[in-house]
Design a protein around this motif. Structure first.
Motif, mmCIF file in Angstrom:
data_model
loop_
_atom_site.group_PDB
_atom_site.id
_atom_site.type_symbol
_atom_site.label_atom_id
_atom_site.label_comp_id
_atom_site.label_asym_id
_atom_site.label_seq_id
_atom_site.Cartn_x
_atom_site.Cartn_y
_atom_site.Cartn_z
ATOM 1 N N GLN A 37 93.374 62.799 111.926
ATOM 2 C CA GLN A 37 94.481 63.244 112.775
ATOM 3 C C GLN A 37 95.045 62.081 113.585
ATOM 4 N N GLU A 38 94.146 61.228 114.093
ATOM 5 C CA GLU A 38 94.585 60.051 114.858
ATOM 6 C C GLU A 38 95.412 59.104 113.993
ATOM 7 N N MET A 41 97.299 61.437 109.240
ATOM 8 C CA MET A 41 97.120 61.695 107.814
ATOM 9 C C MET A 41 96.996 63.195 107.583
ATOM 10 N N THR A 42 97.812 63.723 106.670
ATOM 11 C CA THR A 42 97.847 65.151 106.383
ATOM 12 C C THR A 42 96.794 65.500 105.332
ATOM 13 N N GLU A 43 95.995 66.541 105.637
ATOM 14 C CA GLU A 43 94.885 66.909 104.763
ATOM 15 C C GLU A 43 95.270 68.051 103.815
ATOM 16 N N THR A 44 94.823 67.955 102.557
ATOM 17 C CA THR A 44 94.922 69.041 101.589
ATOM 18 C C THR A 44 93.542 69.268 100.992
ATOM 19 N N GLY A 59 99.058 59.589 104.370
ATOM 20 C CA GLY A 59 99.422 59.066 105.680
ATOM 21 C C GLY A 59 100.619 58.143 105.642
ATOM 22 N N LYS A 60 100.808 57.445 106.739
ATOM 23 C CA LYS A 60 101.939 56.530 106.859
ATOM 24 C C LYS A 60 101.782 55.351 105.910
ATOM 25 N N ASN A 61 102.903 54.721 105.608
ATOM 26 C CA ASN A 61 102.929 53.520 104.776
ATOM 27 C C ASN A 61 102.378 53.749 103.371
#
Length: 362
Positions: A37-38, A41-44, A59-61
């Motif tokens: 979360q910090e 990053m989105t979890e599936t 997540g980003k990048n």
């Protein structure tokens, strides 16, 4: 149990790894979620049908991660990043996960291991398999030559450690560092070539010819498909600059018709050196054509070998005992009875032990 925690960074560099014992999957995952979360990053979560826990994170990048908690306790974490990603941030993420996992498991960690990053999609391919199926990362920094001939793909890549490396159809053949290979396939200094007639099959890198010429033979005939006169100078010297010299001749032809012609003419040699192909790594039916080629070359070569002569050839990696055993059985089925000895040599750029054979008529 143990866990491997691996980062894969396309066209970048990094570290990676981890390991530990059986644990409560749900508790472990809940404890790690705050870190993801910090990192925004989105979890599936994916259904494993009762076989542990599997989740992917985006997540980003362009970061993409796979977290797997196996039912027997193994945990793996694979992180993929794009070129230009902040390596410090990546390291911080891995360090935080490792620290958190150790805390969640109360120190019950059997092994922690970070694997070096694989660089996918790089301009220069650094990964080449050994004969026995292990992946080696070479310190390759330049593609020197890359061309398709009528017979095969030919690459010459530069390694900081091994010099230029000749690669044919994806197989590492010879590097400028590999004089031990050339010496072994010529008898490791035990033979006297002075005044003898020598036939070299293959050896397009020119290494065998270069070393043989130094030993003052009467005549060397070399059958070769392709040469490396420009980019393997440390191996071949200047012997490939001209296809004919005082004591050698290079024939750029298919060796089978020429060998058959030699047999018909009754031409014979004191030494035949076969550097065409290694023993096939598989004995499966789909490799039968390669084994048939090997049988044909062997039979023709023995026919042009003088009664006191010797036939030198490479085998393959010492670990490939089944294939080498098949080859040795083949030696007992030739039209002429032969005997043989073998030698194991470490070839620098192969990063494995290699078997060489000496064969003679009984």
């Amino acid at each position: 149990m143990y866990c491997i925690w691996q980062t894969l960074l396309p066209r970048a560099t990094s570290k990676s790894a981890l390991s530990f014992t059986h644990t409560d999957h749900s508790a472990t995952v809940r404890g790690l979620q705050s870190i993801f979360q910090e990192q925004e990053m989105t979890e599936t979560v994916h259904d494993t049908e009762g076989h542990g826990y599997l989740a992917t994170f985006i997540g980003k990048n362009g970061r993409f991660a796979i977290l797997r908690v196996h039912s027997h306790g193994l945990v793996t974490f694979d992180l993929q990043c794009c070129e230009g990603d902040d390596i410090t941030q990546v390291d911080n993420l891995l360090n935080a996960l490792e620290k958190k996992l150790k805390a969640l498991l109360h120190g019950n960690v059997q092994r922690v291991k970070r694997l070096p990053a694989l660089q996918r999609g790089a301009e220069v391919d650094r990964y080449w398999p050994t004969a026995d199926g292990r992946l080696v990362e070479y310190d390759i920094d330049e593609v020197v030559y890359d061309k398709d001939s009528a017979y095969q793909n030919i690459k010459i890549l530069h390694s900081q450690q091994f010099g230029n490396i000749l690669i044919l159809n994806g197989d590492v053949n010879l590097a400028e560092s590999d004089l031990p290979y050339t010496q072994a396939i010529m008898g490791s200094g035990r033979e006297c070539y002075a005044g003898k007639e020598v036939l070299i099959l293959g050896g397009g890198d020119g290494g065998i010819l270069c070393e043989a010429v130094k030993l003052k033979p009467k005549m060397i005939t070399m059958l070769v498909i392709d040469g490396c006169r420009k980019h393997m100078r440390k191996t071949c010297g200047n012997v490939l600059d001209n296809l004919k010299g005082d004591c050698y001749e290079v024939l750029v032809e298919d060796c089978v018709p020429v060998l058959k012609k030699f047999v018909e003419e009754g031409r014979t040699f004191d030494y035949v050196i076969n550097d065409l192909t290694a023993v096939p790594i598989s004995t499966a039916p789909e490799e039968e054509s390669t084994w048939e080629f090997l049988r044909l070359i062997l039979d023709l070569s023995i026919k042009v070998l003088r009664s006191s002569g010797k036939y030198f050839t490479q085998g393959n990696c010492v670990n490939l005992t089944e294939a080498l055993g098949e080859y040795e059985e083949l030696l007992g089925k030739l039209s002429c009875k032969v005997d043989f000895s073998k030698e194991v040599v470490c070839v620098p750029s192969y990063l494995e032990l290699w078997v060489f054979y000496t064969i003679w008529k009984k």
